[in-house]
Design a protein around this motif. Structure first.
Motif, PDB file in Angstrom:
ATOM      1  N   THR A 117     -21.079  10.630  12.059  1.00 44.46           N
ATOM      2  CA  THR A 117     -20.816  10.635  10.618  1.00 44.46           C
ATOM      3  C   THR A 117     -21.740   9.619   9.953  1.00 44.46           C
ATOM      4  O   THR A 117     -22.379   8.810  10.625  1.00 44.46           O
ATOM      5  N   ARG A 163     -27.464   6.384  11.760  1.00 47.12           N
ATOM      6  CA  ARG A 163     -26.278   6.356  10.898  1.00 47.12           C
ATOM      7  C   ARG A 163     -26.017   4.935  10.404  1.00 47.12           C
ATOM      8  O   ARG A 163     -26.375   3.958  11.052  1.00 47.12           O
ATOM      9  N   PHE A 207     -28.099  -0.217  10.499  1.00 46.78           N
ATOM     10  CA  PHE A 207     -28.181   1.179  10.923  1.00 46.78           C
ATOM     11  C   PHE A 207     -28.165   1.220  12.446  1.00 46.78           C
ATOM     12  O   PHE A 207     -28.608   0.276  13.100  1.00 46.78           O
ATOM     13  N   ALA A 208     -27.682   2.325  13.004  1.00 47.46           N
ATOM     14  CA  ALA A 208     -27.711   2.489  14.457  1.00 47.46           C
ATOM     15  C   ALA A 208     -28.349   3.834  14.777  1.00 47.46           C
ATOM     16  O   ALA A 208     -28.123   4.826  14.081  1.00 47.46           O
ATOM     17  N   ASP A 209     -29.165   3.845  15.832  1.00 41.80           N
ATOM     18  CA  ASP A 209     -29.691   5.102  16.364  1.00 41.80           C
ATOM     19  C   ASP A 209     -28.763   5.557  17.473  1.00 41.80           C
ATOM     20  O   ASP A 209     -28.474   4.789  18.391  1.00 41.80           O
ATOM     21  N   VAL A 269     -23.986   1.679   9.814  1.00 37.23           N
ATOM     22  CA  VAL A 269     -22.893   0.966  10.487  1.00 37.23           C
ATOM     23  C   VAL A 269     -22.703  -0.412   9.839  1.00 37.23           C
ATOM     24  O   VAL A 269     -23.483  -0.801   8.984  1.00 37.23           O
TER      25      VAL A 269
END
Lengths: 326, 246
Positions: A117, A134, A142-144, A136
């Motif tokens: 999401t 996304r 952001f996280a991959d 976070v």
């Protein structure tokens, strides 16, 4: 194999956030060398569905069951699962709305898929790896994320995709029936109450947001926020302290524990910029801060700053906005 | 009425977020952990319902031993007992599997949690648990009341409005403000929490379905352009001609 996009209708038209999802889905399909199909539910007319071709959708499946005009998770899940099976969909794309993310979560269980999401960028597809980015830590990072299941489900953050519009392209519209039973509507809402947005703009979908904090000194001064918002075609919002003390309703509270917004323009009047507030707004493309304290932390996150009393500065902005060519 | 409240152990809202090991891991150094603020609404509302209707409130955390101070805090606020599933919460699907396993065994009437955690912002677990258990999930709810002993009435937020939903027990719901005023522990609560049961169980063999490989931070703003308050209207022209957002 195809990409399936879920689009939501409202008052006959397709929601802006769903046009973003459709754009995202057709771009994923292109990268994968396949086509994008949309599945539509709810209150939307056929003309609007065929215009999804402008976003690169080739086919639209539409379930016209009247009972689907209001959101019922179990029924929606059944319709989308049927479409996914019919199209052999390996990637499902939703808008990261309360409806899209809810339905996506249930489908992840039912289709045994990987779900991400709050996705902000197109996937990187490299051999066997399918990686999405996304948001976070409430907008602070952001996280991959690698989606490791065969079926991948993506809920796209609002306002993170530029809608493409190939004028004249149309999609074919086909009827879809999921043979819904009464039991699928067991959790239907007793009542749906929409806010009065007549002339206003929905905060979650807004491209421009005008927001007020305690520096507005009281609810009686909110007409300044509303007037500037009206001139700019913006939605109105507020900081947490303002909704906590009841100057404004909770559904306007923007921040880490309120609504996260990412408009093109965020104008903050009389908000100091506590880290929790910044978390809710820092993916806005341009930020304007008006505060009488030159040391307010919000100026560090701003593109344009005005040191001054919001009650004196806002009328000047309203006047300038009125003078713009519309 | 037996209520299960799921809580996450998350960095305090004021935390500066950093990463270590070539941006592969979250940097816990100097970070204070708290009960996820959204979960506090679920916890307090569960305790209020218990006080009004009787029953029990069990707190559940899927996490490692360092979550225990905040589990004790939940007990101090008024939960009766706690369960910790001893595992790193790998992703929402993994956590939902663990919650479902505990919930099936416990036979709860209501499973409550916050609408999302403020660290991973998934907004997934409640709906997954509902689907795994085959019971309704009502999310995100900002009002929760009992109509009678077997029916709850909730109000949930949808974009641009709200829905009023009535569901039979058991069900899953996620909470957000203004469901209640979250409580803080008092001295008596803190004393009694020390002796309340906290059971540690091992996870089921469920697999995660996603893998976090890298983190990054948003680009810093290039700097703020200040405009004199006397000519404040100038900013509107800049927004049109320079930033091109009007």
């Amino acid at each position: 194999m195809s990409v399936l996009v879920f689009v939501e209708g409202l008052n006959g038209e397709i929601k802006k956030s769903s046009l973003e999802a459709a754009t995202y889905g057709s771009q994923v399909a292109q990268a994968m060398g396949t086509s994008a199909t949309a599945v539509a539910i709810g209150d939307v007319n056929e003309d609007a569905l065929s215009r999804l071709g402008e976003q690169g959708i080739s086919k639209v499946l539409y379930d016209a069951d009247d009972r689907l005009k209001q959101f019922v998770a179990d029924a929606y899940v059944k319709v989308i699962a049927k479409a996914a099976q019919q199209e052999n969909a390996k990637v499902l794309v939703f808008s990261n709305s309360n409806i899209g993310a809810a339905v996506g979560s249930k489908l992840a269980v039912r289709l045994n898929g990987s779900l991400a999401t709050n996705v902000t960028e197109l996937p990187k597809i490299d051999g066997g790896n399918f990686t999405v980015t996304r948001g976070v830590f409430s907008g602070k990072a952001f996280a991959d994320v690698n989606l490791t299941s065969d079926v991948k489900i993506i809920a796209v953050k609002k306002n993170s995709t530029d809608i493409i519009s190939n004028a004249g392209s149309t999609a074919t519209v086909e009827k879809l029936s999921a043979d819904l039973a009464d039991a699928d509507f067991a959790s239907a809402p007793k009542e749906t109450v929409m806010q009065d947005t007549s002339g206003g703009v929905l905060l979650q979908e807004a491209e421009i947001v005008v927001s007020g904090g305690r520096g507005m000194k009281g609810p009686e001064n909110w007409h300044l926020i509303e007037e500037l918002a009206k001139e700019l075609g913006a939605a109105t919002a507020c900081s947490k302290p303002v909704s906590d003390i009841g100057w404004r309703p909770h559904h306007e509270h923007v921040g880490q524990t309120g609504i996260t917004v990412s408009p093109n323009l965020y104008i903050a009047a009389g908000i100091s910029g506590a880290i929790q507030h910044l978390a809710g707004v820092n993916s806005s493309k341009v930020i304007v801060v008006i505060n009488k304290d030159p040391e307010a932390p919000f100026f560090k996150a701003a593109d344009y700053g005005i040191v001054g009393d919001a009650l004196e500065v806002l009328p000047k902005l309203i006047e300038a906005a009125k003078a713009l060519d519309k | 009425m037996k209520i299960l409240v799921c809580i996450s152990n998350v960095p305090d809202t004021t935390s500066k977020i950093n990463f270590t090991g070539d941006n592969k891991n979250f940097d816990k150094n100097g970070v204070q952990y708290v009960i996820n603020p959204w979960d506090e609404y679920a916890l307090t509302r569960a305790i209020e319902l218990k006080e009004a209707k009787g029953g029990s409130v069990t707190v559940l955390n899927v996490g490692e031993a360092d979550a225990e101070p905040n589990i004790r805090k939940a007990l101090a606020i008024g939960a009766d007992d706690a369960i910790r599933v001893n595992a790193h919460p790998k992703d929402a699907y993994f956590v939902a599997q663990q919650i479902t396993a505990v919930a099936k065994e416990g036979g709860y009437d209501m499973i409550l949690m916050g609408k999302e955690s403020i660290d991973y912002n998934g907004f997934q677990v409640h709906n997954m648990v509902g689907e795994m258990m085959g019971i309704p999930s009502v999310t995100p709810a900002f009002k929760l009341d009992m109509v009678d002993d077997s029916t709850a009435r909730l109000e949930r937020e949808i974009e641009g409005g709200k829905e009023v939903v009535e569901v039979k027990l058991p069900f899953v719901a996620s909470a957000q403000q203004p469901m209640c005023e979250p409580r803080i522990p008092n001295m008596r609560g803190i004393m009694t929490a020390r002796t309340k049961p906290l059971k540690v169980v091992e996870p089921t063999g469920a697999e995660a379905k996603s893998e976090y490989v890298n983190y990054s931070k948003p680009e810093k703003k290039s700097g703020v352009k200040m405009i004199d308050a006397e000519n404040a209207g100038e900013v509107i022209k800049l927004l049109r001609n320079e930033a091109k957002v009007l």
